[in-house]
Motif scaffolding. Structure first.
Motif, PDB file in Angstrom:
ATOM      1  N   GLU A  39       0.924  -1.206  -0.382  1.00  0.00           N
ATOM      2  CA  GLU A  39      -0.047   0.107   0.103  1.00  0.00           C
ATOM      3  C   GLU A  39       0.939   1.186   0.104  1.00  0.00           C
ATOM      4  N   GLN A  40       1.699   1.178   0.826  1.00  0.00           N
ATOM      5  CA  GLN A  40       2.691   2.561   0.996  1.00  0.00           C
ATOM      6  C   GLN A  40       3.555   2.723  -0.327  1.00  0.00           C
ATOM      7  N   ARG A  41       4.022   1.494  -1.024  1.00  0.00           N
ATOM      8  CA  ARG A  41       4.707   1.621  -2.360  1.00  0.00           C
ATOM      9  C   ARG A  41       3.876   2.346  -3.233  1.00  0.00           C
ATOM     10  N   GLU A  42       2.479   1.865  -3.376  1.00  0.00           N
ATOM     11  CA  GLU A  42       1.482   2.388  -4.228  1.00  0.00           C
ATOM     12  C   GLU A  42       1.240   3.885  -3.977  1.00  0.00           C
ATOM     13  N   ILE A  43       1.077   4.310  -2.662  1.00  0.00           N
ATOM     14  CA  ILE A  43       0.940   5.763  -2.359  1.00  0.00           C
ATOM     15  C   ILE A  43       1.912   6.661  -3.164  1.00  0.00           C
ATOM     16  N   ASP A  44       3.048   6.162  -2.821  1.00  0.00           N
ATOM     17  CA  ASP A  44       4.392   6.883  -3.262  1.00  0.00           C
ATOM     18  C   ASP A  44       4.187   7.135  -4.744  1.00  0.00           C
ATOM     19  N   ALA A  45       4.215   5.961  -5.509  1.00  0.00           N
ATOM     20  CA  ALA A  45       4.351   5.933  -6.607  1.00  0.00           C
ATOM     21  C   ALA A  45       2.906   6.639  -7.393  1.00  0.00           C
ATOM     22  N   LEU A  46       1.926   6.544  -6.969  1.00  0.00           N
ATOM     23  CA  LEU A  46       0.854   7.517  -7.536  1.00  0.00           C
ATOM     24  C   LEU A  46       1.048   9.007  -7.208  1.00  0.00           C
ATOM     25  N   PHE A  47       1.584   9.311  -6.212  1.00  0.00           N
ATOM     26  CA  PHE A  47       1.679  10.521  -5.530  1.00  0.00           C
ATOM     27  C   PHE A  47       2.565  11.309  -6.677  1.00  0.00           C
ATOM     28  N   ARG A  48       3.724  10.555  -7.206  1.00  0.00           N
ATOM     29  CA  ARG A  48       4.788  10.940  -8.128  1.00  0.00           C
ATOM     30  C   ARG A  48       3.813  11.342  -9.381  1.00  0.00           C
ATOM     31  N   GLN A  49       2.715  10.607  -9.728  1.00  0.00           N
ATOM     32  CA  GLN A  49       2.052  10.743 -10.952  1.00  0.00           C
ATOM     33  C   GLN A  49       0.903  11.913 -10.548  1.00  0.00           C
ATOM     34  N   GLY A  50       0.767  12.569  -9.686  1.00  0.00           N
ATOM     35  CA  GLY A  50      -0.297  13.758  -9.347  1.00  0.00           C
ATOM     36  C   GLY A  50      -1.356  13.170  -8.428  1.00  0.00           C
ATOM     37  N   LEU A  51      -1.535  11.947  -8.200  1.00  0.00           N
ATOM     38  CA  LEU A  51      -2.794  11.377  -7.391  1.00  0.00           C
ATOM     39  C   LEU A  51      -2.493  11.502  -5.907  1.00  0.00           C
ATOM     40  N   HIS A  52      -3.454  11.553  -5.186  1.00  0.00           N
ATOM     41  CA  HIS A  52      -3.357  11.734  -3.725  1.00  0.00           C
ATOM     42  C   HIS A  52      -4.133  10.512  -3.041  1.00  0.00           C
ATOM     43  N   TYR A  53      -3.646   9.913  -2.219  1.00  0.00           N
ATOM     44  CA  TYR A  53      -4.306   8.719  -1.301  1.00  0.00           C
ATOM     45  C   TYR A  53      -5.288   9.402  -0.628  1.00  0.00           C
ATOM     46  N   VAL A  54      -6.601   9.086  -0.820  1.00  0.00           N
ATOM     47  CA  VAL A  54      -7.642   9.567  -0.105  1.00  0.00           C
ATOM     48  C   VAL A  54      -8.552   8.787   0.738  1.00  0.00           C
ATOM     49  N   GLY A  55      -8.343   7.364   0.771  1.00  0.00           N
ATOM     50  CA  GLY A  55      -9.050   6.401   1.571  1.00  0.00           C
ATOM     51  C   GLY A  55      -8.877   5.102   0.879  1.00  0.00           C
ATOM     52  N   ASP A  56      -9.891   4.116   1.428  1.00  0.00           N
ATOM     53  CA  ASP A  56      -9.626   2.507   1.249  1.00  0.00           C
ATOM     54  C   ASP A  56     -10.866   2.307   0.531  1.00  0.00           C
TER      55      ASP A  56
END
Length: 151
Positions: free
Chosen positions: A70-87
């Motif tokens: 999950e954390q790796r996914e959050i980091d990767a998608l943040f670099r693409q301009g997407l913010h983790y907002v929930g599950d």
């Protein structure tokens, strides 16, 4: 689908909804699955563009995600301009509602996450067609408030 909470419009995009719909537990042999929700902030809207699926321990009535993935996914998608907002996850019930453990887990995630969000989202995909088969709630200040879709 559009939802409203306070003065913010929450829009679940087509790609997000397609992922949730494709992973519903349609038979008694399907196990729960889940993942994370990622969004962009556009004016006074939260546009949830992606729902991801993460690896984890799955059974008919539970899903325990792999936190490292999950954390790796959050980091990767943040670099693409997407913010983790929930599950999100699935439930083997027509009109889903969060279980006690769902509520505890999401309240813990909200409290322990490093974010500047006033709330986080929790989505549960059930057996019925959407919108009846989709629970969407906001996790904030020690509570989970269910949202209802509007046109």
């Amino acid at each position: 689908m559009k939802y409203f909470h306070r003065d913010i419009t929450i829009h679940l995009g087509a790609t997000c909804l397609a992922t949730l719909d494709a992973n519903r537990q349609r038979t008694r042999f399907h196990r729960e699955i889940g993942g994370q929700l990622f969004a962009q902030f556009v004016d006074s809207s939260l546009v949830v563009e992606r729902a991801t699926c993460v690896k984890g321990v799955r059974s008919r009535f539970s899903f325990l995600p792999h936190r490292g993935e999950e954390q790796r996914e959050i980091d990767a998608l943040f670099r693409q301009g997407l913010h983790y907002v929930g599950d999100w996850h699935t439930h083997p019930e027509g009109t889903p509602t969060p279980s006690g453990s769902d509520r505890t887990k999401m309240l813990e995630i909200f409290q322990q996450s490093k974010h500047q969000l006033p709330y986080m989202l929790m989505a549960i995909a059930g057996l019925e067609a959407f919108p009846d088969g989709l629970f969407l709630g906001v996790v904030e200040a020690g509570q989970i408030v269910q949202l209802w879709p509007r046109t």
